[in-house]
Design an enzyme around this catalytic site. Structure first.
Site, short mmCIF file in Angstrom:
data_model
loop_
_atom_site.label_atom_id
_atom_site.label_comp_id
_atom_site.label_asym_id
_atom_site.label_seq_id
_atom_site.Cartn_x
_atom_site.Cartn_y
_atom_site.Cartn_z
N HIS A 259 0.58 -1.30 -0.06
CA HIS A 259 -0.07 -0.01 0.06
C HIS A 259 0.68 1.57 0.03
CE1 HIS A 259 -2.90 2.83 1.43
NE2 HIS A 259 -3.45 2.19 1.32
N GLU B 152 -4.09 2.28 -6.43
CA GLU B 152 -4.44 3.49 -5.74
C GLU B 152 -4.16 4.67 -6.20
OE1 GLU B 152 -6.91 1.40 -2.25
OE2 GLU B 152 -4.61 1.96 -1.82
P1 PGA Z 1 -10.22 5.77 0.98
O1 PGA Z 1 -8.69 4.63 1.00
O2 PGA Z 1 -10.51 5.57 0.15
O3 PGA Z 1 -10.16 6.56 2.07
O4 PGA Z 1 -9.59 6.86 -0.24
C1 PGA Z 1 -8.13 3.60 0.29
C2 PGA Z 1 -7.41 2.85 0.63
O5 PGA Z 1 -5.93 3.93 1.11
O6 PGA Z 1 -6.97 2.05 0.61
#
Ligand code: PGA
Length: 223
Positions: A96, A145
């Site tokens: 992540h 992401e």
């Molecule tokens: P968020 O986070 O939905 O709060 O933007 C997503 C993530 O970091 O997996």
């Protein structure tokens, strides 16, 4: 069928975890595992209670961890080895951007984590930030992401998501792709019709059981 994965990050005590699963237990008739595969990824201290509540109430969701040690079981203070998670979870989130940014996790470390998770028979959700990312052997799910979209309320542009995912898909065709970053009940609709998106990784909007179930319902109506 869409995947809807909840990333709770460093949120929820054990009691709060139990409360979340109590809501899921009450509303489990609304969880339709044939159309939406829900994966919930609590922090390590909450995994046992989450597993126990799921079993007790027969809640049709899967469990995941948010990280794993790059090393096997052994003298690695503070780390949780993949073999310690084997009986608890089906999935592990690896790489992540918060791990990369705040804990200086580098690619070689991420590759070691993927190997540990796969050797332990766990499924890997690898987070990536762009189309140039390396997807290691054995990765089951890739979550795209972009950092600018995480926790900001500003999701990526749907056309850009489609562009990035199709570029990744042409290099790694056998992987399922998720989009993550400010997905909530107001923003999800624009992504539901994009074929490359196999589901979502959700942070903030996954913390409340009702709002998470609402997302599952929205995924279901469009699948
Ligand atoms: P968020 O986070 O939905 O709060 O933007 C997503 C993530 O970091 O997996």
């Amino acid at each position: 069928m869409k995947i809807l994965a909840a990333n709770w990050k460093s949120h929820k005590t054990i009691t709060e975890t139990k409360d979340f699963f109590a809501v899921l237990a009450e509303r489990k008739a609304h969880i339709l595992p044939s159309s939406v595969h829900m994966i919930i990824c609590p922090s390590f201290p909450s995994l046992v209670i989450a597993r126990d509540e799921m079993k007790k109430h027969e809640i049709p969701v899967a469990l995941g961890a948010q990280d794993v040690s790059p090393f096997p079981e052994g003298a690695y203070t503070g780390e949780v080895a993949a073999t310690q998670l084997q009986d608890l979870v089906e999935y592990i989130i690896i790489g992540h951007s918060e791990r990369r940014d705040y804990f200086e996790e580098l690619d070689h470390m991420i590759e070691m984590k993927v190997k540990q998770a796969k050797d332990a028979g766990l499924k890997v959700i690898l987070c990536v930030q762009d189309e140039d990312a390396t997807v290691y052997d054995g990765v089951d799910i890739v979550a795209y992401e972009p950092v600018s979209a995480i926790g900001t309320g500003n999701p990526d542009d749907p056309e850009n998501v489609q562009r990035v995912l199709s570029a990744l898909q042409s290099r790694y065709p056998s992987v399922t792709y998720l989009y993550g970053g400010s997905v909530n009940s107001n923003t999800i609709a624009q992504f539901l019709s994009i074929n490359e998106i196999g589901g979502f990784l959700v942070g903030g909007a996954s913390l409340d059981a009702d709002s998470f179930l609402q997302l599952a319902e929205l995924c279901d109506t469009k699948s």
